[in-house]
Design an enzyme around this catalytic site. Structure first.
Site, PDB file in Angstrom:
ATOM      1  CG  ASP A  16      -1.657  33.427  -3.164  1.00  0.00           C
ATOM      2  OD1 ASP A  16      -0.650  32.832  -2.766  1.00  0.00           O
ATOM      3  OD2 ASP A  16      -2.417  32.938  -4.029  1.00  0.00           O
TER       4      ASP A  16
ATOM      5  CE  LYS B 185      -2.988  31.533  -0.259  1.00  0.00           C
ATOM      6  NZ  LYS B 185      -1.531  31.330  -0.340  1.00  0.00           N
TER       7      LYS B 185
HETATM    8  P1  NDP Z   1       0.785  36.942  -9.202  1.00  0.00           P
HETATM    9  O1  NDP Z   1      -0.637  37.339  -9.249  1.00  0.00           O
HETATM   10  O2  NDP Z   1       1.820  37.978  -8.935  1.00  0.00           O
HETATM   11  O3  NDP Z   1       1.198  36.189 -10.561  1.00  0.00           O
HETATM   12  C1  NDP Z   1       0.544  35.047 -10.974  1.00  0.00           C
HETATM   13  C2  NDP Z   1       1.079  34.655 -12.331  1.00  0.00           C
HETATM   14  O4  NDP Z   1       0.576  33.361 -12.674  1.00  0.00           O
HETATM   15  C3  NDP Z   1       0.634  35.593 -13.455  1.00  0.00           C
HETATM   16  O5  NDP Z   1       1.588  35.611 -14.463  1.00  0.00           O
HETATM   17  C4  NDP Z   1      -0.658  34.922 -13.914  1.00  0.00           C
HETATM   18  O6  NDP Z   1      -1.059  35.224 -15.250  1.00  0.00           O
HETATM   19  C5  NDP Z   1      -0.296  33.460 -13.806  1.00  0.00           C
HETATM   20  N1  NDP Z   1      -1.521  32.682 -13.555  1.00  0.00           N
HETATM   21  C6  NDP Z   1      -2.375  32.822 -12.515  1.00  0.00           C
HETATM   22  N2  NDP Z   1      -3.412  31.982 -12.639  1.00  0.00           N
HETATM   23  C7  NDP Z   1      -3.202  31.301 -13.783  1.00  0.00           C
HETATM   24  C8  NDP Z   1      -3.914  30.285 -14.456  1.00  0.00           C
HETATM   25  N3  NDP Z   1      -5.081  29.817 -13.958  1.00  0.00           N
HETATM   26  N4  NDP Z   1      -3.392  29.799 -15.601  1.00  0.00           N
HETATM   27  C9  NDP Z   1      -2.230  30.272 -16.103  1.00  0.00           C
HETATM   28  N5  NDP Z   1      -1.506  31.255 -15.518  1.00  0.00           N
HETATM   29  C10 NDP Z   1      -1.986  31.745 -14.371  1.00  0.00           C
HETATM   30  O7  NDP Z   1       0.870  35.775  -8.098  1.00  0.00           O
HETATM   31  P2  NDP Z   1       2.148  35.235  -7.313  1.00  0.00           P
HETATM   32  O8  NDP Z   1       3.347  35.278  -8.183  1.00  0.00           O
HETATM   33  O9  NDP Z   1       2.184  35.904  -5.987  1.00  0.00           O
HETATM   34  O10 NDP Z   1       1.719  33.712  -7.038  1.00  0.00           O
HETATM   35  C11 NDP Z   1       2.011  32.669  -7.948  1.00  0.00           C
HETATM   36  C12 NDP Z   1       1.949  31.333  -7.228  1.00  0.00           C
HETATM   37  O11 NDP Z   1       2.897  31.344  -6.149  1.00  0.00           O
HETATM   38  C13 NDP Z   1       0.624  30.979  -6.579  1.00  0.00           C
HETATM   39  O12 NDP Z   1       0.417  29.597  -6.634  1.00  0.00           O
HETATM   40  C14 NDP Z   1       0.815  31.404  -5.118  1.00  0.00           C
HETATM   41  O13 NDP Z   1      -0.043  30.709  -4.227  1.00  0.00           O
HETATM   42  C15 NDP Z   1       2.257  31.007  -4.913  1.00  0.00           C
HETATM   43  N6  NDP Z   1       2.956  31.660  -3.811  1.00  0.00           N
HETATM   44  C16 NDP Z   1       3.036  33.019  -3.714  1.00  0.00           C
HETATM   45  C17 NDP Z   1       3.722  33.612  -2.677  1.00  0.00           C
HETATM   46  C18 NDP Z   1       3.929  35.073  -2.589  1.00  0.00           C
HETATM   47  O14 NDP Z   1       4.680  35.508  -1.701  1.00  0.00           O
HETATM   48  N7  NDP Z   1       3.337  35.881  -3.457  1.00  0.00           N
HETATM   49  C19 NDP Z   1       4.325  32.792  -1.609  1.00  0.00           C
HETATM   50  C20 NDP Z   1       4.251  31.373  -1.840  1.00  0.00           C
HETATM   51  C21 NDP Z   1       3.555  30.853  -2.901  1.00  0.00           C
HETATM   52  P3  NDP Z   1      -2.272  36.264 -15.519  1.00  0.00           P
HETATM   53  O15 NDP Z   1      -1.743  37.588 -15.092  1.00  0.00           O
HETATM   54  O16 NDP Z   1      -2.593  36.136 -16.942  1.00  0.00           O
HETATM   55  O17 NDP Z   1      -3.413  35.802 -14.620  1.00  0.00           O
HETATM   56  O1  2IT Z   2       1.417  31.033  -0.265  1.00  0.00           O
HETATM   57  C1  2IT Z   2       2.059  31.794   0.503  1.00  0.00           C
HETATM   58  O2  2IT Z   2       2.909  31.367   1.289  1.00  0.00           O
HETATM   59  C2  2IT Z   2       1.791  33.230   0.406  1.00  0.00           C
HETATM   60  N1  2IT Z   2       1.010  33.647  -0.436  1.00  0.00           N
HETATM   61  C3  2IT Z   2       2.436  34.156   1.371  1.00  0.00           C
HETATM   62  C4  2IT Z   2       1.754  34.062   2.718  1.00  0.00           C
HETATM   63  C5  2IT Z   2       2.258  35.026   3.728  1.00  0.00           C
HETATM   64  O3  2IT Z   2       1.539  35.193   4.744  1.00  0.00           O
HETATM   65  O4  2IT Z   2       3.313  35.626   3.546  1.00  0.00           O
END
Ligand code: NDP
Ligand code: 2IT
Length: 449
Positions: A162, A122
């Site tokens: 992420d 990461k």
């Molecule tokens: P994005 O940046 O696309 O979206 C994040 C969302 O969560 C936004 O709505 C954001 O609000 C909110 N958020 C972030 N930090 C906070 C906080 N501290 N308090 C409240 N709300 C918060 O990220 P993703 O959707 O890609 O990721 C979301 C989660 O999913 C993470 O934990 C990530 O590690 C996990 N994940 C993502 C993957 C992927 O493929 N993208 C794969 C597997 C897991 P705001 O815009 O106001 O910050």
């Molecule tokens: O938390 C996760 O699994 C991700 N943000 C995606 C990682 C990846 O390499 O696709």
């Protein structure tokens, strides 16, 4: 096991998120260690909890007014026993070494569950893309990649997005990698469709989360049809979790960002979701703007210092936390269960504190840990790598079918591993045990490295 936790506390004081993630895994793999003392040999646990490599670097960049800012860049390469390092990049002001070590540690087990060969890593920065112009984000990404490019490669370490890193950022990062290395390779995943990306990758984490939830429901002969659902977040994972729930006949009541949440009693339907997608992905607006368009919905700010989050106090059948770590505490968990929630499927990484998980396990609801339920994202990243290597593109149906198969397989693996060690129905134990056994076996096979 206790020694490992003590060792981390002593050597990494203040790394509370990393400690939390290791504690959860070590507690659940205890029955495996009791039955297989060989897993402790050759300091396997010490090696598992020590990153193979950490890269930290300075990232200076110029804003549109010419002022210079200095951020910190990181890549935590945690474990490459079963494949090249793989995992996302997070750009968020809260990013520090503890958070990235916890995320990299989780990624090792998650990637092991996908059925593909990927190690765990990461990275990211404390840079905040919010409120920055496209050009500022581009300059930051270029300076970040100038350094990172020395340490990654399509067969060694393959980052992705992420929190705060989506297709726009991956584009800027990829452009700079290509320039400084003079090679067009699959060194990043999450690429745009026209330049090496895979169909379904943007949807994969959210869709996979819902496929996993459906598998869990099928064990009690139920489906998502007609179920009311709470979702937190409104980013990549939340949007596609909502999309698939709606497609399967569920009713999405809430979505949020870091300022507050919306509650729509009528349900967020396909048209309303398209509005949120445009709001978030194109206009980069705030979720509050939903009620300007749909005045029947309610908006509640969540910045106040309550000891619970009101989004989790709503009545519903299912909950999908898709924002960030530790967004559900013990009180939130009790509120959820007391208000009818019977399934919690984590889209985010470690959104539930350990005490909250214990509430779910004690009350015997269906609970899926993120390393299983959100593994569809990195799984399709693995499929993107496979397509890049072949220089071929699969159809939407092909990738979606593979994603479904992978989520089904992860679900079964969790159930089997949990049952084998007397924890039937405990998906947390199953995910940790299955991931742990696969990675440690590979480490022991490969000697002390
Ligand atoms: P994005 O940046 O696309 O979206 C994040 C969302 O969560 C936004 O709505 C954001 O609000 C909110 N958020 C972030 N930090 C906070 C906080 N501290 N308090 C409240 N709300 C918060 O990220 P993703 O959707 O890609 O990721 C979301 C989660 O999913 C993470 O934990 C990530 O590690 C996990 N994940 C993502 C993957 C992927 O493929 N993208 C794969 C597997 C897991 P705001 O815009 O106001 O910050
Ligand atoms: O938390 C996760 O699994 C991700 N943000 C995606 C990682 C990846 O390499 O696709």
């Amino acid at each position: 096991m206790i020694d490992i936790l003590k060792r981390i506390k002593r050597r990494d004081p203040g790394e509370k998120e990393f400690y939390q993630a290791v504690q959860e895994v070590m507690e659940t793999v205890k029955p495996v260690l009791d039955r297989h003392p060989e897993y402790r040999q050759d300091a396997a646990l010490e090696r598992l909890t020590e990153p193979e490599r950490i890269i930290m670097f300075r990232v200076p960049w110029a804003d549109d007014q010419g002022n210079i800012h200095v951020n910190r860049g990181f890549r935590v390469e945690m474990n490459s026993a079963i494949g090249p390092f793989k995992g996302g990049l997070r750009f968020h002001p809260s990013v520090n070494l503890s958070i990235l070590k916890f995320l990299a540690f989780e990624q090792v087990f998650k990637n092991a569950l996908t059925t593909l060969s990927m190690g765990g890593a990461k990275g990211g920065s404390d840079f905040d893309p919010k409120g920055k112009s496209d050009k500022e984000v581009m300059r930051f990404c270029q300076n970040f990649m100038t350094e990172l490019s020395r340490h990654i490669g399509p067969s060694s370490d393959i980052p992705e997005g992420d929190i705060g890193v989506g297709t726009r950022e991956i584009g800027f990062l990829f452009g700079m990698y290509k320039k400084v290395r003079n090679e067009f390779t699959g060194v990043l995943t999450g690429k745009g469709l026209g330049w090496g990306g895979s169909l379904i990758r943007p949807e994969a984490t959210g869709y996979g989360n819902v496929y996993f939830a459906s598998e869990m429901l099928s064990t009690i002969n139920e489906t998502l049809e007609g179920k009311t659902c709470l979702i937190s977040g409104s980013g990549n994972v939340a949007l596609h979790t909502a999309e698939k729930i709606i497609e399967l006949g569920g009713k999405v009541l809430t979505m949020s960002d870091s300022s507050g949440y919306i509650y729509d009693e009528e349900g967020i339907d396909r048209g309303k979701l398209d509005f949120i997608k445009r709001l978030k992905n194109i206009r980069r607006g705030r979720i509050k703007e939903y009620i300007d368009k749909y005045s029947e919905a309610l908006y509640t700010e969540t910045e106040s210092l309550l000891d619970y989050n009101p989004i989790w106090a709503q009545r519903a059948d299912c909950a999908f936390p898709c924002a960030t770590q530790n967004e559900i505490n013990e009180k939130d968990a009790s509120n959820l269960v007391n208000n009818g929630v019977r399934l919690v499927s984590e889209g985010a990484e470690m959104p539930c504190r350990l005490e909250a998980i214990h509430v779910f396990l004690d009350r015997k609801i269906l609970y899926a840990p993120g390393k299983a339920s959100n593994a569809g994202g990195v799984a399709v990243s693995g499929l993107e790598m496979a397509q890049n290597s072949m220089r071929l593109n699969w159809t939407r149906e092909e990738v979606d079918n593979r994603l479904k198969m992978i989520m089904k397989s992860i679900h079964q693996t969790c159930l089997d591993a949990a049952a084998e060690f007397g924890e039937s129905g405990n998906y947390m134990a199953g995910a940790n045990i299955a991931g742990f056994v696969k990675v440690v076996n590979a480490m022991l096979d490969q000697g002390i490295v």
